[in-house]
Design a protein around this motif. Structure first.
Motif, mmCIF file in Angstrom:
data_model
loop_
_atom_site.group_PDB
_atom_site.id
_atom_site.type_symbol
_atom_site.label_atom_id
_atom_site.label_comp_id
_atom_site.label_asym_id
_atom_site.label_seq_id
_atom_site.Cartn_x
_atom_site.Cartn_y
_atom_site.Cartn_z
ATOM 1 N N ARG A 262 0.823 -1.209 0.000
ATOM 2 C CA ARG A 262 0.000 0.000 0.000
ATOM 3 C C ARG A 262 0.861 1.264 0.000
ATOM 4 N N ALA A 263 1.905 1.286 0.820
ATOM 5 C CA ALA A 263 2.752 2.471 0.892
ATOM 6 C C ALA A 263 3.449 2.736 -0.436
ATOM 7 N N LEU A 264 3.887 1.687 -1.118
ATOM 8 C CA LEU A 264 4.558 1.846 -2.412
ATOM 9 C C LEU A 264 3.602 2.395 -3.460
ATOM 10 N N VAL A 265 2.385 1.858 -3.461
ATOM 11 C CA VAL A 265 1.402 2.320 -4.442
ATOM 12 C C VAL A 265 0.984 3.763 -4.147
ATOM 13 N N ALA A 266 0.820 4.094 -2.879
ATOM 14 C CA ALA A 266 0.449 5.469 -2.518
ATOM 15 C C ALA A 266 1.522 6.461 -2.958
ATOM 16 N N GLU A 267 2.783 6.076 -2.792
ATOM 17 C CA GLU A 267 3.891 6.939 -3.220
ATOM 18 C C GLU A 267 3.879 7.122 -4.732
ATOM 19 N N ALA A 268 3.681 6.025 -5.463
ATOM 20 C CA ALA A 268 3.636 6.103 -6.921
ATOM 21 C C ALA A 268 2.415 6.895 -7.390
ATOM 22 N N PHE A 269 1.300 6.738 -6.709
ATOM 23 C CA PHE A 269 0.080 7.446 -7.074
ATOM 24 C C PHE A 269 0.278 8.953 -6.933
ATOM 25 N N ALA A 270 0.950 9.356 -5.866
ATOM 26 C CA ALA A 270 1.193 10.788 -5.633
ATOM 27 C C ALA A 270 2.156 11.381 -6.648
ATOM 28 N N ALA A 271 3.037 10.533 -7.221
ATOM 29 C CA ALA A 271 4.067 11.029 -8.143
ATOM 30 C C ALA A 271 3.625 11.022 -9.601
ATOM 31 N N ARG A 272 2.378 10.723 -9.888
ATOM 32 C CA ARG A 272 1.919 10.614 -11.281
ATOM 33 C C ARG A 272 2.154 11.868 -12.124
#
Length: 368
Positions: free
Chosen positions: A238-248
């Motif tokens: 979840r933390a990895l996906v949240a980080e990637a989601f914020a960096a779109r």
């Protein structure tokens, strides 16, 4: 052969009824459930208690419909006509029963009842966290939706799809899927109608109980695999996906491309959740990029986001002109160097480098 099976079953049954965990002076915990044809819900309910809740470790098991015997049990599941958690009674067959898991519409079975009351404790013990921790609650909900709810629906005769809607649409199955559901997996361990059985009722019950134990262990192993997956793999992702989601915005101003920089991980559930929390219908992720391996020089994948988790339909498939081609031929068609492939169905493709994969995603946004 039959005599050997009977002896093994008798020994197993004796162990079930004599091994116990002292709780208070002279008392032993006993779990009661019904005998006869068994189902996935009580098989899993018994497993969850005996395996994951310390009070029930090595608890005795009695399979009976005799009210007098059930009354002597510490805990009763799937029989007895009572749902009273304060008295450890977890049946769902009474006419007045309509309990569901929080936020879900499906009426509970004995598996759902035991999970609803004891699931957070199981998960908290696995995570070594407090049962009221937010992450425990997140997995509690997810594990119910992904595993337990199917058993509740199966035992209560609830179809995955609305039968009236299917009939109105004229839909028919294209092929047999073998009927291999979690419920069917347990059901197949019941004795066949023409299997040889002892004439002595006690011996016959011992044989049946031994089969129930096999079924309980089998469905329990599948539950534990999901429990391990969601606590050890799904949650950390979840933390990895949240980080990637914020960096779109680094890759596309509209946020349609998401990049998992280090390695792939379970991203679909988390992505859909993050999008719901953002509540912006005009900012949906269409492509997810990730390296094939967490090593330097690894090839990169471009995966299309499905319209839903289990759908084969993509929000925006890769261009039709690219599909089914590979390597240099695909380089020429796409005008992007380093291409490896694009699947014939258009839901995934690959490139030798991150830069190439990103170029494929960006060009795919412009086409079609």
């Amino acid at each position: 052969m039959l005599r050997t099976l009977v002896r093994m079953a008798e020994n197993t049954a004796k162990r079930l009824r004599t091994d116990s965990l002292p709780v208070t002076s002279g008392d032993a915990v006993t779990i009661g459930t019904h005998n006869g044809h068994f189902h996935a819900d009580e098989a899993l309910a018994v497993y969850m208690l005996r395996t994951h809740i310390p009070t029930y470790h090595n608890a005795r098991l009695i399979r009976t419909r005799d009210p007098a015997l059930l009354e002597t049990c510490h805990t009763v599941v799937d029989v007895g006509g009572e749902y009273e958690p304060a008295r450890n009674r977890y049946d769902h067959h009474q006419r007045s029963f309509n309990t569901t898991f929080p936020g879900r519409p499906t009426k509970l079975s004995s598996a759902g009842l035991v999970y609803m009351h004891f699931g957070k404790e199981m998960i908290a013990r696995r995570l070594q966290q407090d049962a009221e921790d937010e992450t425990v609650g997140r997995i509690w909900n997810k594990l119910y939706e992904s595993f337990i709810e199917a058993l509740d629906a199966h035992d209560n005769g609830i179809s995955v799809y609305d039968p009236a809607g299917i009939s109105a649409a004229g839909l028919e199955k294209r092929f047999s899927d073998g009927g291999f559901t979690l419920g069917a997996m347990v059901g197949r361990l019941n004795l066949n109608w023409n299997d040889p059985q002892p004439s002595d009722p006690a011996e016959a019950q011992a044989v049946e109980d031994a089969q129930f134990l096999k079924a309980s262990q089998r469905i329990g192993e599948e539950f534990d695999r999901d429990l391990d997956y969601y606590t050890r793999a799904w949650l950390p992702a979840r933390a990895l996906v949240a980080e990637a989601f914020a960096a779109r915005p680094e890759y596309d101003p509209q946020g349609r491309i998401m990049v998992l920089k280090a390695q792939s991980c379970p991203w679909k559930d988390h992505l859909y959740t993050l999008e719901e929390e953002q509540a912006d219908p005009n900012s949906k992720v269409l492509y997810v990029l990730y390296p094939e391996k967490p090593t330097p020089g690894a090839k990169w994948r471009v995966q299309c986001v499905p319209v839903s988790k289990d759908s084969f339909q993509s929000r925006k498939p890769l261009p039709e002109a690219w599909r089914g081609f590979r390597d240099e031929q695909l380089d020429g068609i796409s005008s992007i160097p380093g291409c490896v492939f694009v699947h014939a169905a258009g839901f995934i493709g690959g490139n030798k480098t991150f830069e190439g994969a990103l170029a494929m995603a960006k060009k795919a946004l412009e086409l079609q």
